[in-house]
Design an enzyme around this catalytic site. Structure first.
Site: not given
Length: 462
Positions: A228, A278
């Site tokens: 992420h 992200y």
């Protein structure tokens, strides 16, 4: 992002497995041994996506027995029923068993997939709300909410892994449980045979292949960073040494690609790389906080969607994954999971597979790949995967713009893991102070108290 409700003590052996036979077994491909696969968190609404993959890709990974483990008996029966109907429709020869008895389920397993969510969607709703009280991102895998999830999850996963090691010492553990990087690091530091998996990379691979008009197997990503927290720094055709077509992709399809990242096209044009979704929590933090404060949480949307999905799954006529499941997240999870399990078990690429080739993006021990990180850090990169595990491919020197953030978040992950393993308010505070999405003493102090207050039932030391 994707898992069944689970309490910390929820894997105690309390019930016997139940199974329903599928159509008469067919012969497996020559020279292939059908495998026993266990899915912990099998009551998740994601599971039909995984079942569909096992059914469609049985030549890539022959499965004789698939066991779904979950303490939530009502959900497990519903999901298990649909899973059997999917296998039956596609004439898969394997059996599907459902149980809450983890210890019995994992005996002699070849691979164990972890897709659990400690505290369920209720805990996720909390993770996405209380960080907003001081203007910090509320999100389930990063920032303060991500730390809360790590503290709840790591001890449970390590307990499961120890029980797997006792019952099936040769089994591979494939972790899809968030935060994947921290959880995988905990598993590897404890000496488990584990690889972490996220669906972000395979999503980019499929999207780029469509834009380029080529097969996914022809697209090799220069995917680098932490779970992420990754960037696509190249997109090569044909393999690691192929032509880099990322500049062409950005020039011709910049707006389309930007939409999938949540960032403006000019950001991607200026960087010359494709950040994961992200990264918007870092590159557009204040804008994201304003958005999160002004609309229903993702957790509430997912909770409502899960109820819809479970109602669909109860329909005895349903024998395929419904279209609504695509909105739940986890796209291509099944393909990635099947490819990874097949490679780890030595079954990959003997019958064509799904096009992953000898490489796959996974979460793996750094071991010098990024020289500015400790060897025991867990990174998310392309790796050569086989029965001996995953070996990262060499990575070009990382631009300081990305390397600095990777090093910063790795420091946080180290502190987060210490807090998850050993507890204590000060360890939680130190981890929050180290996170670039928190980073101020006053915020870290306030959020420490909020985290403990909202997670006390999952933190024995609290």
């Amino acid at each position: 992002m994707r898992h069944a409700t689970r309490r910390p003590d929820a894997v105690a052996p309390t019930a016997s497995p139940t199974a329903a036979p599928n159509p008469a077994p067919e012969s497996p491909p020559p020279g292939r041994t059908p495998r026993k696969i266990v899915v912990v968190g099998g009551g998740s609404t994601y599971t039909p996506e995984l079942i569909d993959g096992f059914a469609r890709l049985r030549d890539t990974l022959p499965v004789r027995e698939l066991i779904l483990v979950d303490p939530a008996a009502d959900r497990l029966d519903v999901v298990g029923g649909l899973a059997r109907r999917i296998f039956a429709k596609q004439q898969h020869p394997g059996t599907i068993t459902v149980t809450d008895d983890l210890d019995a389920a994992v005996v002699d397993a070849d691979a164990v997939l972890l897709q659990l969510r400690v505290g369920g969607q209720a805990a996720r709703m909390q993770d996405e709300s209380w960080p907003l009280t001081c203007g910090c991102v509320g999100q389930e895998t990063t920032g303060a909410g991500g730390l809360a999830k790590a503290l709840r999850t790591v001890p449970v996963v390590l307990d499961i892994a120890e029980r797997v090691r006792r019952a099936a010492p040769d089994a591979w553990i494939i972790d899809f449980t968030n935060p994947v990087g921290i959880v995988t690091r905990a598993l590897l530091q404890a000496g488990h045979k584990a690889v972490g998996l996220c669906n972000a990379a395979i999503g980019f691979q499929r999207r780029f292949a469509e834009l380029l008009g080529v097969r996914p197997a022809d697209v090799h990503l220069g995917h680098v960073g932490l779970n992420h927290l990754t960037w696509e720094t190249s997109v090569r055709l044909g393999g690691p040494e192929g032509e880099d077509v990322l500049p062409r992709l950005l020039a011709e399809h910049g707006e389309t690609i930007a939409r999938s990242t949540g960032l403006p096209p000019d950001v991607l044009a200026g960087l010359g790389v494709v950040p994961s979704y992200y990264l918007r929590y870092y590159y557009a933090h204040d804008q994201v906080v304003d958005e999160l404060r002004s609309k229903p949480s993702r957790a509430s949307e997912v909770a409502a969607m899960e109820q819809q999905l479970l109602e669909m799954y109860r329909d005895p006529a349903l024998d395929e994954k419904p279209a609504l499941l695509a909105k739940r997240g986890g796209a291509y999870y099944s393909e990635a999971a099947v490819d990874l399990a097949a490679a780890l078990l030595g079954d990959a690429h003997q019958t064509g597979g799904t096009g992953a080739g000898p490489y796959q993006v996974v979460n793996v021990r750094n071991a010098g790949t990024l020289p500015f990180l400790p060897d025991d850090a867990v990174i998310e990169v392309q790796a050569a995967v086989g029965p001996s595990g995953a070996t990262p491919l060499p990575v070009d020197a990382l631009d300081p713009l990305y390397a600095g953030l990777v090093a910063h978040v790795t420091g946080y992950e180290d502190l987060a893991l210490q807090a998850a393993l050993h507890g204590g308010r000060n360890r939680v505070y130190r981890a929050l102070l180290a996170h670039p999405l928190v980073g101020q003493h006053g915020y870290a102090d306030h959020l420490t108290d909020q985290l403990i207050q909202h997670n006390r039932e999952h933190l024995p030391w609290a």
